[in-house]
Design an enzyme around this catalytic site. Structure first.
Site, PDB file in Angstrom:
ATOM      1  N   SER A  33       5.919  43.159   3.834  1.00 33.32           N
ATOM      2  CA  SER A  33       7.005  42.226   3.908  1.00 33.32           C
ATOM      3  C   SER A  33       6.740  40.661   3.160  1.00 33.32           C
ATOM      4  O   SER A  33       5.596  40.329   3.147  1.00 33.32           O
ATOM      5  CB  SER A  33       7.212  41.740   5.261  1.00 33.32           C
ATOM      6  OG  SER A  33       6.764  40.852   5.859  1.00 33.32           O
ATOM      7  N   LYS A  34       7.733  40.221   2.507  1.00 33.65           N
ATOM      8  CA  LYS A  34       7.713  38.985   2.146  1.00 33.65           C
ATOM      9  C   LYS A  34       6.910  37.952   2.953  1.00 33.65           C
ATOM     10  O   LYS A  34       6.078  37.009   2.399  1.00 33.65           O
ATOM     11  CB  LYS A  34       9.091  38.392   1.842  1.00 33.65           C
ATOM     12  CG  LYS A  34       9.451  39.046   0.441  1.00 33.65           C
ATOM     13  CD  LYS A  34      10.862  38.139  -0.044  1.00 33.65           C
ATOM     14  CE  LYS A  34      11.612  39.228  -0.703  1.00 33.65           C
ATOM     15  NZ  LYS A  34      13.115  38.908  -0.723  1.00 33.65           N
ATOM     16  N   ARG A  35       7.033  37.933   4.030  1.00 32.72           N
ATOM     17  CA  ARG A  35       6.546  37.001   4.977  1.00 32.72           C
ATOM     18  C   ARG A  35       5.094  37.049   5.373  1.00 32.72           C
ATOM     19  O   ARG A  35       4.312  36.133   5.258  1.00 32.72           O
ATOM     20  CB  ARG A  35       7.376  36.798   6.286  1.00 32.72           C
ATOM     21  CG  ARG A  35       8.903  35.871   6.154  1.00 32.72           C
ATOM     22  CD  ARG A  35       9.476  35.695   7.454  1.00 32.72           C
ATOM     23  NE  ARG A  35       9.917  37.214   7.768  1.00 32.72           N
ATOM     24  CZ  ARG A  35       9.661  38.010   8.762  1.00 32.72           C
ATOM     25  NH1 ARG A  35       8.788  37.579   9.643  1.00 32.72           N
ATOM     26  NH2 ARG A  35      10.222  38.870   8.890  1.00 32.72           N
ATOM     27  N   ARG A  36       4.769  38.407   5.561  1.00 30.15           N
ATOM     28  CA  ARG A  36       3.486  38.808   6.291  1.00 30.15           C
ATOM     29  C   ARG A  36       2.252  38.936   5.059  1.00 30.15           C
ATOM     30  O   ARG A  36       1.192  38.594   5.183  1.00 30.15           O
ATOM     31  CB  ARG A  36       3.488  39.626   7.054  1.00 30.15           C
ATOM     32  CG  ARG A  36       3.850  39.580   8.426  1.00 30.15           C
ATOM     33  CD  ARG A  36       3.474  40.929   9.194  1.00 30.15           C
ATOM     34  NE  ARG A  36       4.050  42.098   8.421  1.00 30.15           N
ATOM     35  CZ  ARG A  36       5.402  42.658   8.774  1.00 30.15           C
ATOM     36  NH1 ARG A  36       5.883  42.416   9.849  1.00 30.15           N
ATOM     37  NH2 ARG A  36       5.597  43.747   8.060  1.00 30.15           N
TER      38      ARG A  36
END
Ligand code: GLU
Length: 421
Positions: free
Chosen positions: A207-210
């Site tokens: 994921s882009k966030r993690r």
């Protein structure tokens, strides 16, 4: 002729998953003397990011993945941006409407799904089937006039004469809708091959966030594109001889869809670090110097960089580590005092007295002399060298200290030590 494509959506930065899918498509095309198309899926206007398209091409170029047809090349099947193909989707939707295979619904157009079982032989996953009841009538043109993914992708794959659709398994559930559309248009579908999605340590989709998904991050941190390619290839595929280190050409030569892994590979940065470290270890001095030059740019004293190459080769896994390991060759370290041991003063005083008198400044003289200093003063060898290392570099881990001292030269070394006594 074999024709494959990737269809990235410019909705963020260049995603590592795009590179991963691109790599398999590229290898398949090259191996089979086919063509590799990059089509930009920019019909999701709400999520469209202008810079993303450029980032995708830059990322692929950096990795050495080259395309035959796309927005910036001539090709007979263009345009290669979906937003420039709206008339075509409109025409095709009208055709389905006139044949009573679609209907209008609150400003949108819906495809009438025939509701029959869909089966295909996936070239990675084997036979896959979906009961007809699972797929309902689905939107093909949204009320804003833009096509949905499933509609545009099918029209384009038909028009661009795509023979093999190689993409992530997250699209398996879209395939029955696409196959229903092929049928409606009376066109033989391409082969489908769904490779497993990249997953992180928790076995979740990246994921882009993690997770570090932006290809640019790897460039910034000083990974070699060859090592990243090798890493991605290993994640989704196994070499027939079980090899772990191989270049892009070797990957292409040995590539087949049968060897693509069936289950989710796990994105393990430690493995990438190891691989990248192997690539660095195997470089000649001049190659490593050349790569460091590219990475560090003009701000570094390149003569010094060149001299440090043999000292750092086995100690760095990427080029950003070079800066943390060898930065003290270029800049005076800060906040050194906090790290020194309780006997530092005596250690440094004695080292200074010896070093300032050294006539022949080289590793052997320095090493021999410092050992004598330790013996004469009955210093603890480990503590002595640690204080000296810290005084010279501001850090507890460095390349071999005597060689570093020899490299930095008498003036800088005596100056740094003197300031601490
Ligand atoms: N835009 C889609 C993606 O990036 C393309 C999927 C496909 O290849 O059909 O996942």
């Amino acid at each position: 002729m074999i024709r494959v494509r990737i269809a990235p959506s410019p909705t963020g930065l260049a995603h590592i998953g795009t590179a991963y899918t691109a790599l398999f498509n590229y290898a398949f095309a090259k191996k089979n003397k086919g063509r590799f198309v990059v089509r930009i899926e920019d019909t999701d206007q709400k999520r469209h990011i202008k810079e993303a398209e450029k980032a995708i091409f830059e990322g692929l170029t950096w990795l050495g993945i080259d395309w035959d047809e796309s927005v910036n090349t001539k090709g007979e099947y263009g345009p290669y941006r979906q937003s420039e193909r709206l008339k075509l989707y409109d025409k095709k939707a009208k055709e389905l409407l006139s044949r009573d295979l679609a209907y209008k619904d609150k400003g949108a157009v819906r495809f009438k799904n025939p509701g029959i079982e869909v089966v295909w032989d996936d070239l990675v996953k084997g036979k896959i089937s979906f009961p007809g009841t699972e797929i309902t009538d689905f939107v093909i043109i949204k009320s804003d006039g833009f096509p949905t993914y499933n509609f545009a992708v099918t029209i384009d794959d038909i028009e661009m004469k795509i023979t093999h659709v190689i993409r992530g398994e997250e699209h398996v559930s879209n395939t029955p809708r696409q196959l229903a559309l092929y049928k409606a248009f009376g066109v033989n579908p391409p082969f489908f091959a769904h490779h497993p999605t990249l997953r992180n340590k928790d076995h979740k989709k990246l994921s882009k966030r993690r997770d570090p998904v932006d290809i640019g991050i790897y460039k910034k941190q000083g990974y070699l594109p060859e090592a990243l390619i090798n890493f991605l290839a290993l994640l989704g595929w196994s070499h027939p001889k079980g090899k772990e280190i191989f270049g892009l050409q070797e990957f292409i030569d040995n590539f087949s869809l049968e060897r693509v892994r069936k289950s989710g590979p796990f994105f393990n940065i430690e493995k990438l670090d190891w691989l990248n470290g192997q690539y660095i270890k195997n470089m000649s001095d001049s190659e490593l110097f050349h790569q460091l030059k590219i990475y560090l740019g003009e701000d570094y004293n390149l003569k010094m960089v060149e001299k440090t190459v043999p000292l750092v080769r086995d100690r760095i896994k990427n080029f950003s580590e070079y800066i943390s390991l060898a930065g003290f060759f270029f800049e005076e370290p800060e906040a050194v005092k906090d790290l020194l041991g309780e006997n530092a003063r005596g250690h440094l005083e004695a080292a200074y007295q010896f070093l300032k008198g050294v006539k022949k400044w080289n590793r052997e003289t320095i090493n021999k002399g410092l050992l004598e200093v330790i013996a004469t003063n009955e210093f603890h060898t480990g503590e002595f060298f640690m204080d000296l290392r810290i005084a010279v570099s501001g850090q507890k881990v460095t390349p071999p200290i005597n060689e570093s001292i020899a490299l930095l030269g008498k003036d800088i070394i005596t100056d740094r030590i003197k300031k601490l006594i």
